[in-house]
Write an enzyme that holds these catalytic residues in place. Sequence first.
Site, PDB file in Angstrom:
ATOM      1  N   HIS A 151      -6.385  -3.563   9.312  1.00  0.00           N
ATOM      2  CA  HIS A 151      -7.582  -4.355   9.015  1.00  0.00           C
ATOM      3  C   HIS A 151      -8.240  -4.679  10.350  1.00  0.00           C
ATOM      4  O   HIS A 151      -8.628  -5.813  10.601  1.00  0.00           O
ATOM      5  CB  HIS A 151      -7.218  -5.649   8.286  1.00  0.00           C
ATOM      6  CG  HIS A 151      -6.649  -5.446   6.912  1.00  0.00           C
ATOM      7  ND1 HIS A 151      -6.345  -6.495   6.074  1.00  0.00           N
ATOM      8  CD2 HIS A 151      -6.324  -4.310   6.221  1.00  0.00           C
ATOM      9  CE1 HIS A 151      -5.860  -6.023   4.927  1.00  0.00           C
ATOM     10  NE2 HIS A 151      -5.830  -4.702   4.990  1.00  0.00           N
ATOM     11  N   HIS A 185     -12.274  -3.736   3.129  1.00  0.00           N
ATOM     12  CA  HIS A 185     -10.826  -3.733   3.280  1.00  0.00           C
ATOM     13  C   HIS A 185     -10.385  -3.364   4.701  1.00  0.00           C
ATOM     14  O   HIS A 185      -9.941  -4.230   5.431  1.00  0.00           O
ATOM     15  CB  HIS A 185     -10.227  -2.776   2.238  1.00  0.00           C
ATOM     16  CG  HIS A 185      -8.734  -2.815   2.181  1.00  0.00           C
ATOM     17  ND1 HIS A 185      -8.007  -2.471   1.067  1.00  0.00           N
ATOM     18  CD2 HIS A 185      -7.816  -3.138   3.121  1.00  0.00           C
ATOM     19  CE1 HIS A 185      -6.721  -2.607   1.324  1.00  0.00           C
ATOM     20  NE2 HIS A 185      -6.583  -3.011   2.570  1.00  0.00           N
ATOM     21  N   HIS A 228      -2.385   2.097   8.553  1.00  0.00           N
ATOM     22  CA  HIS A 228      -3.456   1.359   7.862  1.00  0.00           C
ATOM     23  C   HIS A 228      -3.638   0.031   8.586  1.00  0.00           C
ATOM     24  O   HIS A 228      -2.655  -0.664   8.825  1.00  0.00           O
ATOM     25  CB  HIS A 228      -3.064   1.144   6.403  1.00  0.00           C
ATOM     26  CG  HIS A 228      -3.915   0.140   5.691  1.00  0.00           C
ATOM     27  ND1 HIS A 228      -5.292   0.208   5.694  1.00  0.00           N
ATOM     28  CD2 HIS A 228      -3.598  -0.958   4.968  1.00  0.00           C
ATOM     29  CE1 HIS A 228      -5.770  -0.802   4.990  1.00  0.00           C
ATOM     30  NE2 HIS A 228      -4.758  -1.530   4.557  1.00  0.00           N
ATOM     31  N   GLU A 288       0.816  -1.228   0.000  1.00  0.00           N
ATOM     32  CA  GLU A 288       0.000   0.000   0.000  1.00  0.00           C
ATOM     33  C   GLU A 288       0.849   1.277   0.000  1.00  0.00           C
ATOM     34  O   GLU A 288       0.370   2.341   0.395  1.00  0.00           O
ATOM     35  CB  GLU A 288      -0.955   0.013   1.194  1.00  0.00           C
ATOM     36  CG  GLU A 288      -1.998  -1.083   1.196  1.00  0.00           C
ATOM     37  CD  GLU A 288      -2.978  -1.033   0.032  1.00  0.00           C
ATOM     38  OE1 GLU A 288      -2.871  -0.136  -0.826  1.00  0.00           O
ATOM     39  OE2 GLU A 288      -3.840  -1.926  -0.010  1.00  0.00           O
TER      40      GLU A 288
HETATM   41 ZN   LIG Z   1      -4.885  -3.394   3.637  1.00  0.00          ZN
END
Ligand SMILES: [Zn+2]
Length: 217
Positions: free
Chosen positions: A97, A157, A95, A76
């Site tokens: 999850h 996501h 970031h 990413e």
């Molecule tokens: Zn991700």
Amino acid sequence: MSDTTTGLRREIVSVSRALDGAGLMPNKSGNVSCRLPGGFLITPSGIPYSQLEAAEVVELAADGTPLEGGLRPSSEWRMHGAIYAQRPEVAAVVHTHSPRATALSCARLGIPAFHYMIALAGGAIRCMSYATFGTEELAHNAVRGLEGRRAVLLANHGVVAVGASLREAHAVAFEVENLALQYLELRAAGLDPVVLDDAELATVIEKFTDYGRIDGR
Ligand SMILES: [Zn+2]
């Protein structure tokens, strides 16, 4: 590994391990970065956070070009680079999850301003439309969803949280998961949250700034 980046590399490792230890980065998912002059540092791809060393954090130029040989950056990296390009006040991007916020993203639901702690994110958190991981489209969606905010959900996501420091981005990512838990509990109980208005959120944001809960004053 240059001396000037050593402290930031260590901080990226400690934030990554803390988020992983709290269950917010399941199965090596997620990534953490911070801005450098002319580029950024980001976690590498494919290494369990429990084993990550500061020297393995990858240094990229602002356009994503790797500096020196090293590990592959997180898939990413485009999203992180796009956020730094568009948001000069942002110094760190997390970031995740994280499970509950990701569950909401899979129902394409954002998080309304039902609790004052959402002021850490700058207000109600949007859920942006789906795009494949690692793509320019996902990066674009994240930047748009972060307008006027420090957090956004990416459909099917996960979460992006930003801050004026790694400490702040970490705190925002953690709070997004907490708010997602509360919101899911409300929905599971069949309750409709009462939403705080913009004036009250502005008051809370001002108080957070005074108390140092939000950096970059
Ligand atoms: Zn991700």
